[in-house]
Design a protein around this motif. Structure first.
Motif, PDB file in Angstrom:
ATOM      1  N   TYR A 205       0.832  -1.210   0.000  1.00 49.68           N
ATOM      2  CA  TYR A 205       0.000   0.000   0.000  1.00 49.68           C
ATOM      3  C   TYR A 205       0.864   1.257   0.000  1.00 49.68           C
ATOM      4  CZ  TYR A 205      -3.900  -3.138   0.944  1.00 49.68           C
ATOM      5  OH  TYR A 205      -4.835  -4.133   0.862  1.00 49.68           O
TER       6      TYR A 205
ATOM      7  N   GLN B 161      -5.237   0.212  -2.871  1.00 48.53           N
ATOM      8  CA  GLN B 161      -5.070  -0.454  -4.151  1.00 48.53           C
ATOM      9  C   GLN B 161      -6.072   0.169  -5.124  1.00 48.53           C
ATOM     10  OE1 GLN B 161      -6.385  -4.432  -3.912  1.00 48.53           O
ATOM     11  NE2 GLN B 161      -5.224  -5.139  -5.651  1.00 48.53           N
TER      12      GLN B 161
ATOM     13  N   THR C 118      -3.477  -8.447   0.320  1.00 43.40           N
ATOM     14  CA  THR C 118      -3.747  -7.130  -0.251  1.00 43.40           C
ATOM     15  C   THR C 118      -5.181  -7.251  -0.722  1.00 43.40           C
ATOM     16  OG1 THR C 118      -2.741  -7.939  -2.289  1.00 43.40           O
ATOM     17  CG2 THR C 118      -1.443  -6.426  -0.987  1.00 43.40           C
TER      18      THR C 118
END
Lengths: 263, 323
Positions: free
Chosen positions: A38, A181, B255
């Protein structure tokens, strides 16, 4: 108009890594460490903004000596200089003390905006950049997926994603901005970038350089502490449902309703 | 400082979010162990209905900041409003939901008050007089046991872990807290419609996810149809997102989002470490994959070795039949 942009980065294990725990600690031997994904999105946005407007990108990383390698990666993709906050006396704290350390560093660096990741993929605190904003009395915008500087050059329009919804936020600069993202594809370092990174300056700062009393941060200053670490509980073996698609689907629906009771 | 536990409720147009009721339940045992009461906090503009709803969950009192300055989300204003309530209520523990909203607001409020905060906890209990928490880190690849060194302290609690309180209790008193808010420097100016997210992934009790096996953007159709039939949300693996078949907001993994629904259906997902990290604490996991050796089968409770383009539509039909 040129911008001084600081990017807060962290060194974390690659997300493809298996995490092994021994004696209540993560086994770091053999782990592949990378820039936090990130934070990398934030770095990419900072590089683009400086390419478009001029200015300078300063990477700031708080972490052990081994993190020098990670800092070089940030320099290799285009950061102009780096500050490494490295001092064992500052380590071992919680999100609150980490924010204190980073806030102290930011007081010594002129900036127009600060980018960071919306969370680091190791401890998943999702607190540090927001705490830094409050400590420095700055606004923050969290989880940004689109960013553009306002016509006045002193504000920004951000699209951000939260709880399945998208908001447009407007902030005055300077501000603390966290990347999600979706903000953009990150670049890979070129050979030239890697060679150039060796000549770029990395400045080390310790507690004294930051003017921090180590007893107020690190292990002693932390308000929450990790007292144990273990692998996640193993799941019991499951069952494979035989038959063709229609038969198996019918049996699965029955099991989900009657056995698992989840539908 | 009292021995009370204060929960910070959050709502949307239809009323309080489910996580608010879960927080009340999580707070009850803590308050019993501390010898205190559970109190609630509501902040926003024209949130009287939320306050009344919260007042009937069994809390002893509800504190409200109802202020026109909170019409649109502004982190500084929300943190200021909550800090005022917390100063007035003086609790030992403040619980937030670990939603995106809760994580953001708790971090700013904790820094404002100089408190410790443990994010996204899956368990909280009092041991030898101290607050001890369980929190998955590395997106669930490791479980950390965390101790708060002292009170007061803040915690955000992962949604879908603790069951919500259901019984309606007699209405507790509601206290209005007056605040003077400064003009915030960052604020929401507009909402953007996001067509695909009918159900919020983080709070969904059922998630159906597609991976490389869906083969393209149109391959998500059977995934979406099954999710619709189940009233669930659509997730995706990193492979499907990286291929550009679906928006990254659907990504589950280290993620991406970490989810813990009661039912997780993985279709055409092999089960890379970074994906498993984001969903392996789901209550029941179903895997549909052509490859019998796919790692996802190792953590699945139920597996079907087969073509998702046949299995998913058949399952959708069965679900509709069950009604």
């Amino acid at each position: 108009m040129p911008y001084n942009i600081v990017v807060l980065l962290k060194r974390v294990p690659d997300t493809e890594s298996k995490i092994t725990i021994r004696d209540n600690a993560v086994v770091t031997e053999g782990l592949n460490f990378v820039l936090d994904p990130y934070g990398e999105y934030g770095l990419e946005k900072a590089l683009q903004l400086v390419e478009q407007n001029g200015g300078k990108v300063t990477a700031v990383l708080f972490g052990p000596e081994e993190a020098k390698e990670t800092i070089r990666k940030a320099l290799a993709v285009g950061a102009d200089e780096a500050i490494h906050i490295v001092d064992p006396a500052l380590e071992g704290g919680d999100a609150g003390t980490t924010a204190q350390v980073l806030a102290a560093a930011l007081k010594k660096i002129p900036f127009d905006m600060v980018w960071a990741g919306k969370q680091a993929v190791d401890e998943d605190n999702a607190q540090v950049p927001i705490r830094v904003a409050e400590l420095l009395d700055l606004p923050h915008v969290n989880s940004i997926i689109e960013f553009e500087i306002g016509a006045d050059g002193k504000s920004a329009r951000c699209v951000r994603e939260v709880d399945g919804e998208r908001d447009v936020m407007v902030t005055i600069l300077p501000a603390i901005l966290t990347a999600q993202q979706g903000l953009g594809e990150v670049r890979y370092p070129s050979l030239k970038g890697i060679m150039g990174a060796k000549k770029k300056p990395i400045t080390d700062w310790n507690a004294a350089a930051l003017g921090i009393d180590p007893s107020s941060v690190g292990k002693q200053g932390a308000r929450v502490e990790i007292i144990g670490l273990e692998p996640p509980p193993a799941r019991p073996p499951g069952k494979i449902i035989p038959g063709d698609a229609a038969t198996a689907a019918k049996e699965l629906a029955r099991l989900l309703r009657e056995e698992a009771k989840v539908i | 400082m009292s021995n009370n536990v204060l929960i910070v409720a959050e709502g949307k147009a239809e009323g309080l979010r489910k996580v608010s009721f879960e927080l009340v339940n999580a707070a009850q045992q803590l308050a019993r162990d501390l010898g205190g009461a559970v109190e609630g906090a509501v902040v926003g503009n024209q949130v009287g209905a939320w306050a009344e709803q919260l007042a009937k969950t069994g809390v002893a009192k509800v504190y409200v900041v109802d202020n026109a300055g909170l019409e649109n989300f502004a982190p500084e204003s929300y943190a200021s409003a909550l800090a005022e309530i917390i100063r007035a209520a003086a609790p030992a523990i403040v619980l937030f939901g670990a939603s995106g909203w809760g994580k953001e607001v708790s971090a700013r409020t904790a820094a404002k008050l100089g408190w410790g905060l443990a994010t996204d906890c899956t368990d909280a209990k009092i041991e030898n007089g101290a607050l001890v928490l369980t929190r998955p880190i590395y997106a669930g690849k490791a479980i950390a046991h965390v101790r708060a060194k002292s009170f007061p302290v803040m915690v955000s609690v992962r949604p879908n872990i603790v069951p919500p309180v259901e019984a309606e209790s007699p209405a507790a008193p509601i206290e209005q807290i007056a605040v003077t808010l400064k003009e915030p420097r960052a604020r929401v100016v507009e909402k953007v419609e996001n067509a695909k997210s009918k159900v919020d992934l983080g709070e969904a009790s059922i998630v159906v996810s597609g991976g490389r096996g869906v083969k393209g953007p149109e391959g998500f159709a059977p995934v979406e149809e099954l999710a619709d039939a189940l009233g669930g949300a659509v997730g995706a693996s990193r492979a499907a997102v990286d291929a550009g078949w679906i928006d990254y907001t659907h990504q589950i993994g280290q993620t991406g989002k970490t989810v813990a629904p009661k039912l997780y259906i993985a279709a055409g997902i092999s089960g890379a470490i970074q994906h498993l990290a984001g969903m392996s604490s789901s209550k029941v996991i179903v895997a549909v994959n052509k490859d019998p050796d796919a790692p996802i089968f190792k953590i699945a409770d139920y597996g079907i070795v087969g073509d998702l383009f046949q299995v998913l539509p058949a399952l959708t039909q069965e679900i509709k039949k069950l009604g």
